[in-house]
Design an enzyme around this catalytic site. Structure first.
Site, mmCIF file in Angstrom:
data_model
loop_
_atom_site.group_PDB
_atom_site.id
_atom_site.type_symbol
_atom_site.label_atom_id
_atom_site.label_comp_id
_atom_site.label_asym_id
_atom_site.label_seq_id
_atom_site.Cartn_x
_atom_site.Cartn_y
_atom_site.Cartn_z
ATOM 1 N N ASP A 1 0.862 -1.193 0.000
ATOM 2 C CA ASP A 1 0.000 0.000 0.000
ATOM 3 C C ASP A 1 0.893 1.235 0.000
ATOM 4 O O ASP A 1 2.113 1.141 0.174
ATOM 5 C CB ASP A 1 -0.912 0.011 1.238
ATOM 6 C CG ASP A 1 -2.249 0.706 0.998
ATOM 7 O OD1 ASP A 1 -3.284 0.015 0.894
ATOM 8 O OD2 ASP A 1 -2.264 1.965 0.889
ATOM 9 N N TYR B 1 -13.068 5.945 -13.926
ATOM 10 C CA TYR B 1 -13.140 4.745 -13.078
ATOM 11 C C TYR B 1 -13.757 3.588 -13.864
ATOM 12 O O TYR B 1 -13.213 2.476 -13.886
ATOM 13 C CB TYR B 1 -13.986 5.054 -11.832
ATOM 14 C CG TYR B 1 -14.063 3.916 -10.838
ATOM 15 C CD1 TYR B 1 -13.044 3.698 -9.918
ATOM 16 C CD2 TYR B 1 -15.163 3.060 -10.812
ATOM 17 C CE1 TYR B 1 -13.117 2.657 -9.003
ATOM 18 C CE2 TYR B 1 -15.251 2.019 -9.895
ATOM 19 C CZ TYR B 1 -14.215 1.828 -8.992
ATOM 20 O OH TYR B 1 -14.294 0.778 -8.087
ATOM 21 N N LYS C 1 -11.983 -0.015 -15.013
ATOM 22 C CA LYS C 1 -12.457 -1.334 -14.560
ATOM 23 C C LYS C 1 -12.834 -2.238 -15.741
ATOM 24 O O LYS C 1 -12.655 -3.453 -15.688
ATOM 25 C CB LYS C 1 -13.642 -1.164 -13.600
ATOM 26 C CG LYS C 1 -13.267 -0.463 -12.300
ATOM 27 C CD LYS C 1 -12.148 -1.194 -11.572
ATOM 28 C CE LYS C 1 -11.809 -0.592 -10.231
ATOM 29 N NZ LYS C 1 -10.745 -1.310 -9.538
ATOM 30 N N THR D 1 -17.169 0.869 2.061
ATOM 31 C CA THR D 1 -15.759 1.127 2.377
ATOM 32 C C THR D 1 -15.479 2.605 2.132
ATOM 33 O O THR D 1 -16.282 3.316 1.508
ATOM 34 C CB THR D 1 -14.810 0.299 1.486
ATOM 35 O OG1 THR D 1 -14.972 0.733 0.134
ATOM 36 C CG2 THR D 1 -15.065 -1.189 1.580
HETATM 37 P P1 NAD Z 1 -10.348 1.465 0.015
HETATM 38 O O1 NAD Z 1 -10.239 2.912 -0.336
HETATM 39 O O2 NAD Z 1 -11.002 1.091 1.302
HETATM 40 O O3 NAD Z 1 -8.905 0.784 -0.046
HETATM 41 C C1 NAD Z 1 -8.056 0.986 -1.130
HETATM 42 C C2 NAD Z 1 -6.602 0.888 -0.673
HETATM 43 O O4 NAD Z 1 -5.774 1.076 -1.838
HETATM 44 C C3 NAD Z 1 -6.202 1.972 0.343
HETATM 45 O O5 NAD Z 1 -5.541 1.383 1.429
HETATM 46 C C4 NAD Z 1 -5.266 2.877 -0.456
HETATM 47 O O6 NAD Z 1 -4.259 3.494 0.332
HETATM 48 C C5 NAD Z 1 -4.682 1.907 -1.469
HETATM 49 N N1 NAD Z 1 -4.142 2.576 -2.646
HETATM 50 C C6 NAD Z 1 -4.677 3.624 -3.334
HETATM 51 N N2 NAD Z 1 -3.855 3.989 -4.322
HETATM 52 C C7 NAD Z 1 -2.780 3.160 -4.282
HETATM 53 C C8 NAD Z 1 -1.592 3.050 -5.057
HETATM 54 N N3 NAD Z 1 -1.340 3.880 -6.069
HETATM 55 N N4 NAD Z 1 -0.709 2.069 -4.750
HETATM 56 C C9 NAD Z 1 -0.943 1.224 -3.706
HETATM 57 N N5 NAD Z 1 -2.044 1.295 -2.939
HETATM 58 C C10 NAD Z 1 -2.949 2.255 -3.224
HETATM 59 O O7 NAD Z 1 -11.098 0.807 -1.226
HETATM 60 P P2 NAD Z 1 -11.891 -0.586 -1.407
HETATM 61 O O8 NAD Z 1 -13.325 -0.270 -1.433
HETATM 62 O O9 NAD Z 1 -11.368 -1.618 -0.506
HETATM 63 O O10 NAD Z 1 -11.465 -0.884 -2.904
HETATM 64 C C11 NAD Z 1 -10.552 -1.880 -3.261
HETATM 65 C C12 NAD Z 1 -10.761 -2.201 -4.720
HETATM 66 O O11 NAD Z 1 -12.111 -2.591 -4.924
HETATM 67 C C13 NAD Z 1 -10.511 -1.023 -5.659
HETATM 68 O O12 NAD Z 1 -9.867 -1.478 -6.829
HETATM 69 C C14 NAD Z 1 -11.913 -0.547 -5.974
HETATM 70 O O13 NAD Z 1 -11.983 0.117 -7.203
HETATM 71 C C15 NAD Z 1 -12.663 -1.856 -5.991
HETATM 72 N N6 NAD Z 1 -14.107 -1.769 -5.815
HETATM 73 C C16 NAD Z 1 -14.644 -1.130 -4.756
HETATM 74 C C17 NAD Z 1 -16.022 -1.035 -4.651
HETATM 75 C C18 NAD Z 1 -16.686 -0.301 -3.518
HETATM 76 O O14 NAD Z 1 -17.893 -0.075 -3.580
HETATM 77 N N7 NAD Z 1 -15.974 0.086 -2.497
HETATM 78 C C19 NAD Z 1 -16.849 -1.634 -5.612
HETATM 79 C C20 NAD Z 1 -16.260 -2.295 -6.677
HETATM 80 C C21 NAD Z 1 -14.883 -2.360 -6.773
#
Ligand code: NAD
Length: 257
Positions: A36, A157, A161, A192
């Site tokens: 991270d 975004y 994806k 989240t």
């Molecule tokens: P989150 O924001 O809770 O966690 C994301 C983590 O990624 C954070 O700890 C952040 O510091 C880290 N991060 C960001 N940029 C970074 C980089 N350049 N290098 C390394 N680490 C980095 O988000 P989440 O909801 O757990 O999302 C995780 C994944 O799931 C993402 O790819 C997101 O697009 C995807 N996603 C989320 C949702 C949702 O509704 N939350 C839905 C579909 C997909």
């Protein structure tokens, strides 16, 4: 334990899906490298795993950097001797992301660099490591917006994806006979930081909830359980899928009253 003797690397592991997956993978016997840019939260999660007698290390890397991505894979192999599971999960949703007209170029570039190029770089350096280990499982976090157009504009975004999903399919085909499985995880809306920051008013949250048959946001823990299935040998014949975990949203035309 479902991941005994496995080494897993998870990006975006300091929070949300990545953090919950790191905790669960470690409980299931894996040695976990948490990657991270948030060092404090990453180290705190490692400590939590170690307190529970699990095995984990934190590595600072920005997934959009080739140098960092190469280094995180080298760290995993050097520290634990091999890499078996690569979970390319880090992602961002930029607050300036909008429609094609109002999304600025910097927002587009940053989103694509982290969300799409980050997954490419993870695979570029991670696949040779999985080959050296005799195979493995790659999980790339996409989203349901790779499958459906969202009425809430988030062009960069969504495009990122879609790219993750199509790249995952092709990787699955290219590496199937090397005992490497590649699946795209497509979560629905989750409670989240990433989404709750975006849906920052009750009205915006309610607008999203209307479309979810289950009537609630998913939890990061629920996605972690799906990722455990894809990471483990339980999914030994599963590759190239869009593994959807979304409370029924992609099946809904109109939602139940
Ligand atoms: P989150 O924001 O809770 O966690 C994301 C983590 O990624 C954070 O700890 C952040 O510091 C880290 N991060 C960001 N940029 C970074 C980089 N350049 N290098 C390394 N680490 C980095 O988000 P989440 O909801 O757990 O999302 C995780 C994944 O799931 C993402 O790819 C997101 O697009 C995807 N996603 C989320 C949702 C949702 O509704 N939350 C839905 C579909 C997909």
């Amino acid at each position: 334990m479902r991941l005994a003797n496995k080494v897993a690397l998870i990006t975006g592991a300091a929070d949300g899906i990545g953090r919950e997956s790191a905790l669960l993978f470690a409980k299931e016997g894996a040695a976990v490298v948490l990657v991270d840019i948030n060092d404090e939260a990453g180290h705190a999660t490692v400590q939590e795993i170690e307190k529970d007698n699990g095995c984990a290390s934190f590595f600072h890397a920005d997934v959009s950097s080739a140098k960092d991505s190469e280094a995180m894979i080298a760290f995993a192999e050097k520290t634990y001797g091999q890499l078996n599971i690569l979970f390319n999960n880090a992602g961002i949703m930029h607050s300036y992301d909008g429609n094609a007209i109002n999304t600025d170029e910097a927002t587009w570039d940053l989103t694509i660099n982290v969300n799409l190029k980050g997954v490419f770089l993870g695979c570029k350096y991670g696949i040779p490591a999985l080959q050296r280990a005799g195979g493995g499982s790659i999980i790339n976090t996409a989203s349901i917006v790779a499958l459906l157009g969202s009425a809430t504009a988030q062009m960069a975004y969504t495009a990122s994806k879609g790219g993750v999903l199509s790249m995952s399919r092709e990787l699955a085909v290219l590496h199937a006979r090397e005992n490497i499985r590649v699946n795209a995880l497509c979560p629905g809306p989750l409670k989240t930081e990433l989404l709750m920051k975006f849906l920052d008013t009750e009205a915006k949250k309610q607008r999203r909830l209307v479309h979810i048959p289950m009537g609630r946001f998913g939890l990061a823990e629920e996605i972690a359980k799906a990722s455990l299935f894809l990471a483990s040998d339980d999914s030994s014949y599963v590759t190239g899928t869009e593994f959807t975990v979304d409370g029924g949203i992609t099946s809904a035309y109109v939602t139940p009253e």
